[in-house]
Design a protein around this motif. Structure first.
Motif, PDB file in Angstrom:
ATOM      1  N   LEU A 165       0.868  -1.171   0.000  1.00 18.51           N
ATOM      2  CA  LEU A 165       0.000   0.000   0.000  1.00 18.51           C
ATOM      3  C   LEU A 165       0.905   1.221   0.000  1.00 18.51           C
ATOM      4  O   LEU A 165       1.696   1.407   0.923  1.00 18.51           O
ATOM      5  N   LEU A 166       0.839   2.014  -1.070  1.00 16.89           N
ATOM      6  CA  LEU A 166       1.622   3.244  -1.144  1.00 16.89           C
ATOM      7  C   LEU A 166       0.819   4.355  -0.483  1.00 16.89           C
ATOM      8  O   LEU A 166      -0.315   4.638  -0.889  1.00 16.89           O
ATOM      9  N   ILE A 167       1.408   4.951   0.549  1.00 12.08           N
ATOM     10  CA  ILE A 167       0.762   6.022   1.291  1.00 12.08           C
ATOM     11  C   ILE A 167       1.549   7.296   1.032  1.00 12.08           C
ATOM     12  O   ILE A 167       2.744   7.367   1.329  1.00 12.08           O
ATOM     13  N   ILE A 168       0.867   8.278   0.456  1.00 10.56           N
ATOM     14  CA  ILE A 168       1.528   9.539   0.121  1.00 10.56           C
ATOM     15  C   ILE A 168       0.959  10.605   1.042  1.00 10.56           C
ATOM     16  O   ILE A 168      -0.181  11.057   0.876  1.00 10.56           O
ATOM     17  N   ASP A 169       1.752  10.957   2.050  1.00  9.10           N
ATOM     18  CA  ASP A 169       1.326  11.913   3.078  1.00  9.10           C
ATOM     19  C   ASP A 169       2.567  12.602   3.619  1.00  9.10           C
ATOM     20  O   ASP A 169       3.545  11.938   3.954  1.00  9.10           O
ATOM     21  N   ASP A 170       2.522  13.917   3.703  1.00 11.33           N
ATOM     22  CA  ASP A 170       3.692  14.682   4.140  1.00 11.33           C
ATOM     23  C   ASP A 170       3.755  14.907   5.647  1.00 11.33           C
ATOM     24  O   ASP A 170       4.731  15.438   6.150  1.00 11.33           O
ATOM     25  N   ASN A 171       2.734  14.468   6.391  1.00 15.04           N
ATOM     26  CA  ASN A 171       2.659  14.726   7.823  1.00 15.04           C
ATOM     27  C   ASN A 171       3.214  13.533   8.608  1.00 15.04           C
ATOM     28  O   ASN A 171       2.641  12.446   8.573  1.00 15.04           O
ATOM     29  N   ASP A 172       4.322  13.757   9.334  1.00 17.28           N
ATOM     30  CA  ASP A 172       4.968  12.682  10.088  1.00 17.28           C
ATOM     31  C   ASP A 172       4.069  12.120  11.181  1.00 17.28           C
ATOM     32  O   ASP A 172       4.066  10.913  11.433  1.00 17.28           O
ATOM     33  N   ASP A 173       3.301  12.981  11.862  1.00 11.84           N
ATOM     34  CA  ASP A 173       2.402  12.512  12.914  1.00 11.84           C
ATOM     35  C   ASP A 173       1.306  11.618  12.340  1.00 11.84           C
ATOM     36  O   ASP A 173       0.977  10.577  12.911  1.00 11.84           O
ATOM     37  N   GLN A 174       0.744  12.029  11.200  1.00  5.83           N
ATOM     38  CA  GLN A 174      -0.268  11.203  10.548  1.00  5.83           C
ATOM     39  C   GLN A 174       0.332   9.860  10.133  1.00  5.83           C
ATOM     40  O   GLN A 174      -0.314   8.827  10.270  1.00  5.83           O
ATOM     41  N   TRP A 175       1.546   9.885   9.612  1.00  2.00           N
ATOM     42  CA  TRP A 175       2.203   8.651   9.190  1.00  2.00           C
ATOM     43  C   TRP A 175       2.354   7.678  10.364  1.00  2.00           C
ATOM     44  O   TRP A 175       2.121   6.480  10.217  1.00  2.00           O
ATOM     45  N   THR A 233       2.163  -4.487   3.279  1.00  2.00           N
ATOM     46  CA  THR A 233       3.354  -3.686   3.536  1.00  2.00           C
ATOM     47  C   THR A 233       3.081  -2.225   3.195  1.00  2.00           C
ATOM     48  O   THR A 233       2.795  -1.901   2.039  1.00  2.00           O
ATOM     49  N   PRO A 234       3.158  -1.335   4.202  1.00  2.00           N
ATOM     50  CA  PRO A 234       2.981   0.090   3.908  1.00  2.00           C
ATOM     51  C   PRO A 234       4.286   0.688   3.401  1.00  2.00           C
ATOM     52  O   PRO A 234       5.360   0.428   3.935  1.00  2.00           O
ATOM     53  N   ILE A 235       4.182   1.471   2.359  1.00  2.13           N
ATOM     54  CA  ILE A 235       5.340   2.184   1.813  1.00  2.13           C
ATOM     55  C   ILE A 235       4.953   3.646   1.772  1.00  2.13           C
ATOM     56  O   ILE A 235       3.916   4.002   1.205  1.00  2.13           O
ATOM     57  N   ARG A 236       5.776   4.490   2.342  1.00  4.56           N
ATOM     58  CA  ARG A 236       5.446   5.902   2.436  1.00  4.56           C
ATOM     59  C   ARG A 236       6.281   6.738   1.485  1.00  4.56           C
ATOM     60  O   ARG A 236       7.486   6.534   1.335  1.00  4.56           O
ATOM     61  N   ALA A 237       5.604   7.698   0.882  1.00  2.65           N
ATOM     62  CA  ALA A 237       6.268   8.781   0.158  1.00  2.65           C
ATOM     63  C   ALA A 237       5.749  10.064   0.817  1.00  2.65           C
ATOM     64  O   ALA A 237       4.540  10.216   1.001  1.00  2.65           O
ATOM     65  N   SER A 238       6.647  10.961   1.165  1.00  2.29           N
ATOM     66  CA  SER A 238       6.207  12.179   1.841  1.00  2.29           C
ATOM     67  C   SER A 238       6.118  13.375   0.895  1.00  2.29           C
ATOM     68  O   SER A 238       5.663  14.434   1.302  1.00  2.29           O
ATOM     69  N   THR A 239       6.535  13.188  -0.350  1.00  2.00           N
ATOM     70  CA  THR A 239       6.426  14.263  -1.342  1.00  2.00           C
ATOM     71  C   THR A 239       5.946  13.670  -2.667  1.00  2.00           C
ATOM     72  O   THR A 239       6.141  12.471  -2.921  1.00  2.00           O
ATOM     73  N   PRO A 240       5.375  14.488  -3.533  1.00  2.00           N
ATOM     74  CA  PRO A 240       5.010  13.990  -4.860  1.00  2.00           C
ATOM     75  C   PRO A 240       6.221  13.446  -5.618  1.00  2.00           C
ATOM     76  O   PRO A 240       6.114  12.430  -6.310  1.00  2.00           O
ATOM     77  N   GLU A 241       7.367  14.086  -5.464  1.00  2.00           N
ATOM     78  CA  GLU A 241       8.574  13.641  -6.159  1.00  2.00           C
ATOM     79  C   GLU A 241       8.985  12.243  -5.705  1.00  2.00           C
ATOM     80  O   GLU A 241       9.351  11.399  -6.528  1.00  2.00           O
ATOM     81  N   GLN A 242       8.924  11.993  -4.398  1.00  2.56           N
ATOM     82  CA  GLN A 242       9.244  10.658  -3.886  1.00  2.56           C
ATOM     83  C   GLN A 242       8.276   9.619  -4.439  1.00  2.56           C
ATOM     84  O   GLN A 242       8.684   8.509  -4.785  1.00  2.56           O
ATOM     85  N   ALA A 243       6.999   9.958  -4.505  1.00  2.00           N
ATOM     86  CA  ALA A 243       5.988   9.028  -5.021  1.00  2.00           C
ATOM     87  C   ALA A 243       6.283   8.674  -6.476  1.00  2.00           C
ATOM     88  O   ALA A 243       6.273   7.498  -6.856  1.00  2.00           O
TER      89      ALA A 243
END
Length: 160
Positions: free
Chosen positions: A19-29, A44-54
């Motif tokens: 599951l790709l989770i795109i969210d810039d907020n560390d607390d939310q993550w 498996t959660p995979i995080r991108a915190s910016t559009p560029e990372q995604a």
């Protein structure tokens, strides 16, 4: 009662599930990751915190079908809505299979305009973000029930 076909579909949905989770907020993550551990431990959660990372992650997975997420959770505000809308448009214009990955947009915004725009741009669902951990648990239990146990997720098929 679940039939053998239901069991096979559910097993296929969970196979190598990411599951790709795109969210810039560390607390939310932190809340998201903790709720997923309790409700969707097979995924498996995979995080991108910016559009560029995604976009970088999706590009890296271009020829690695086992890495492609089965679902994308996209925050609208990254940190502003223009970045969220831009990323949604980019994903939807990517080649198959990326443009077929279901996208659930989640946001603190309950604006009718945001919701309408999200569906016009091709999201599969729009959800207003939960505000506390108990609500995040309910949210991920619903995601589990619907996206992994009820529907059949599309198979990964590349088109060149």
């Amino acid at each position: 009662m679940k039939t053998n076909d239901d069991q096979s579909r559910i097993k296929a949905n969970f196979s190598r599930a990411k599951l790709l989770i795109i969210d810039d907020n560390d607390d939310q993550w932190m809340l998201i990751r903790r709720a997923m551990q309790e409700c969707l431990s097979e995924v498996t959660p995979i995080r991108a915190s910016t559009p560029e990372q995604a976009i970088d992650l999706l590009s890296d997975w271009q020829f690695q079908e086992w890495e492609i997420p089965k679902l994308i959770l996209l925050d609208l505000y990254l940190p502003d809505s223009q970045e969220g809308w831009g990323l949604l448009r980019q994903i939807k214009t990517m080649p198959s299979p990326f443009n077929h990955i279901p996208i659930v947009m989640f946001s603190s915004s309950s604006s009718a305009e945001d919701i309408s725009t999200a569906y016009q741009l091709g999201v599969s669902s729009y959800v207003v973000k939960p505000t506390d951990f108990k609500d995040w648990l309910s949210y991920f239990q619903e995601i589990r029930s619907y996206w992994w146990e009820t529907i059949t997720l599309p198979p990964i098929q590349y088109t060149f």
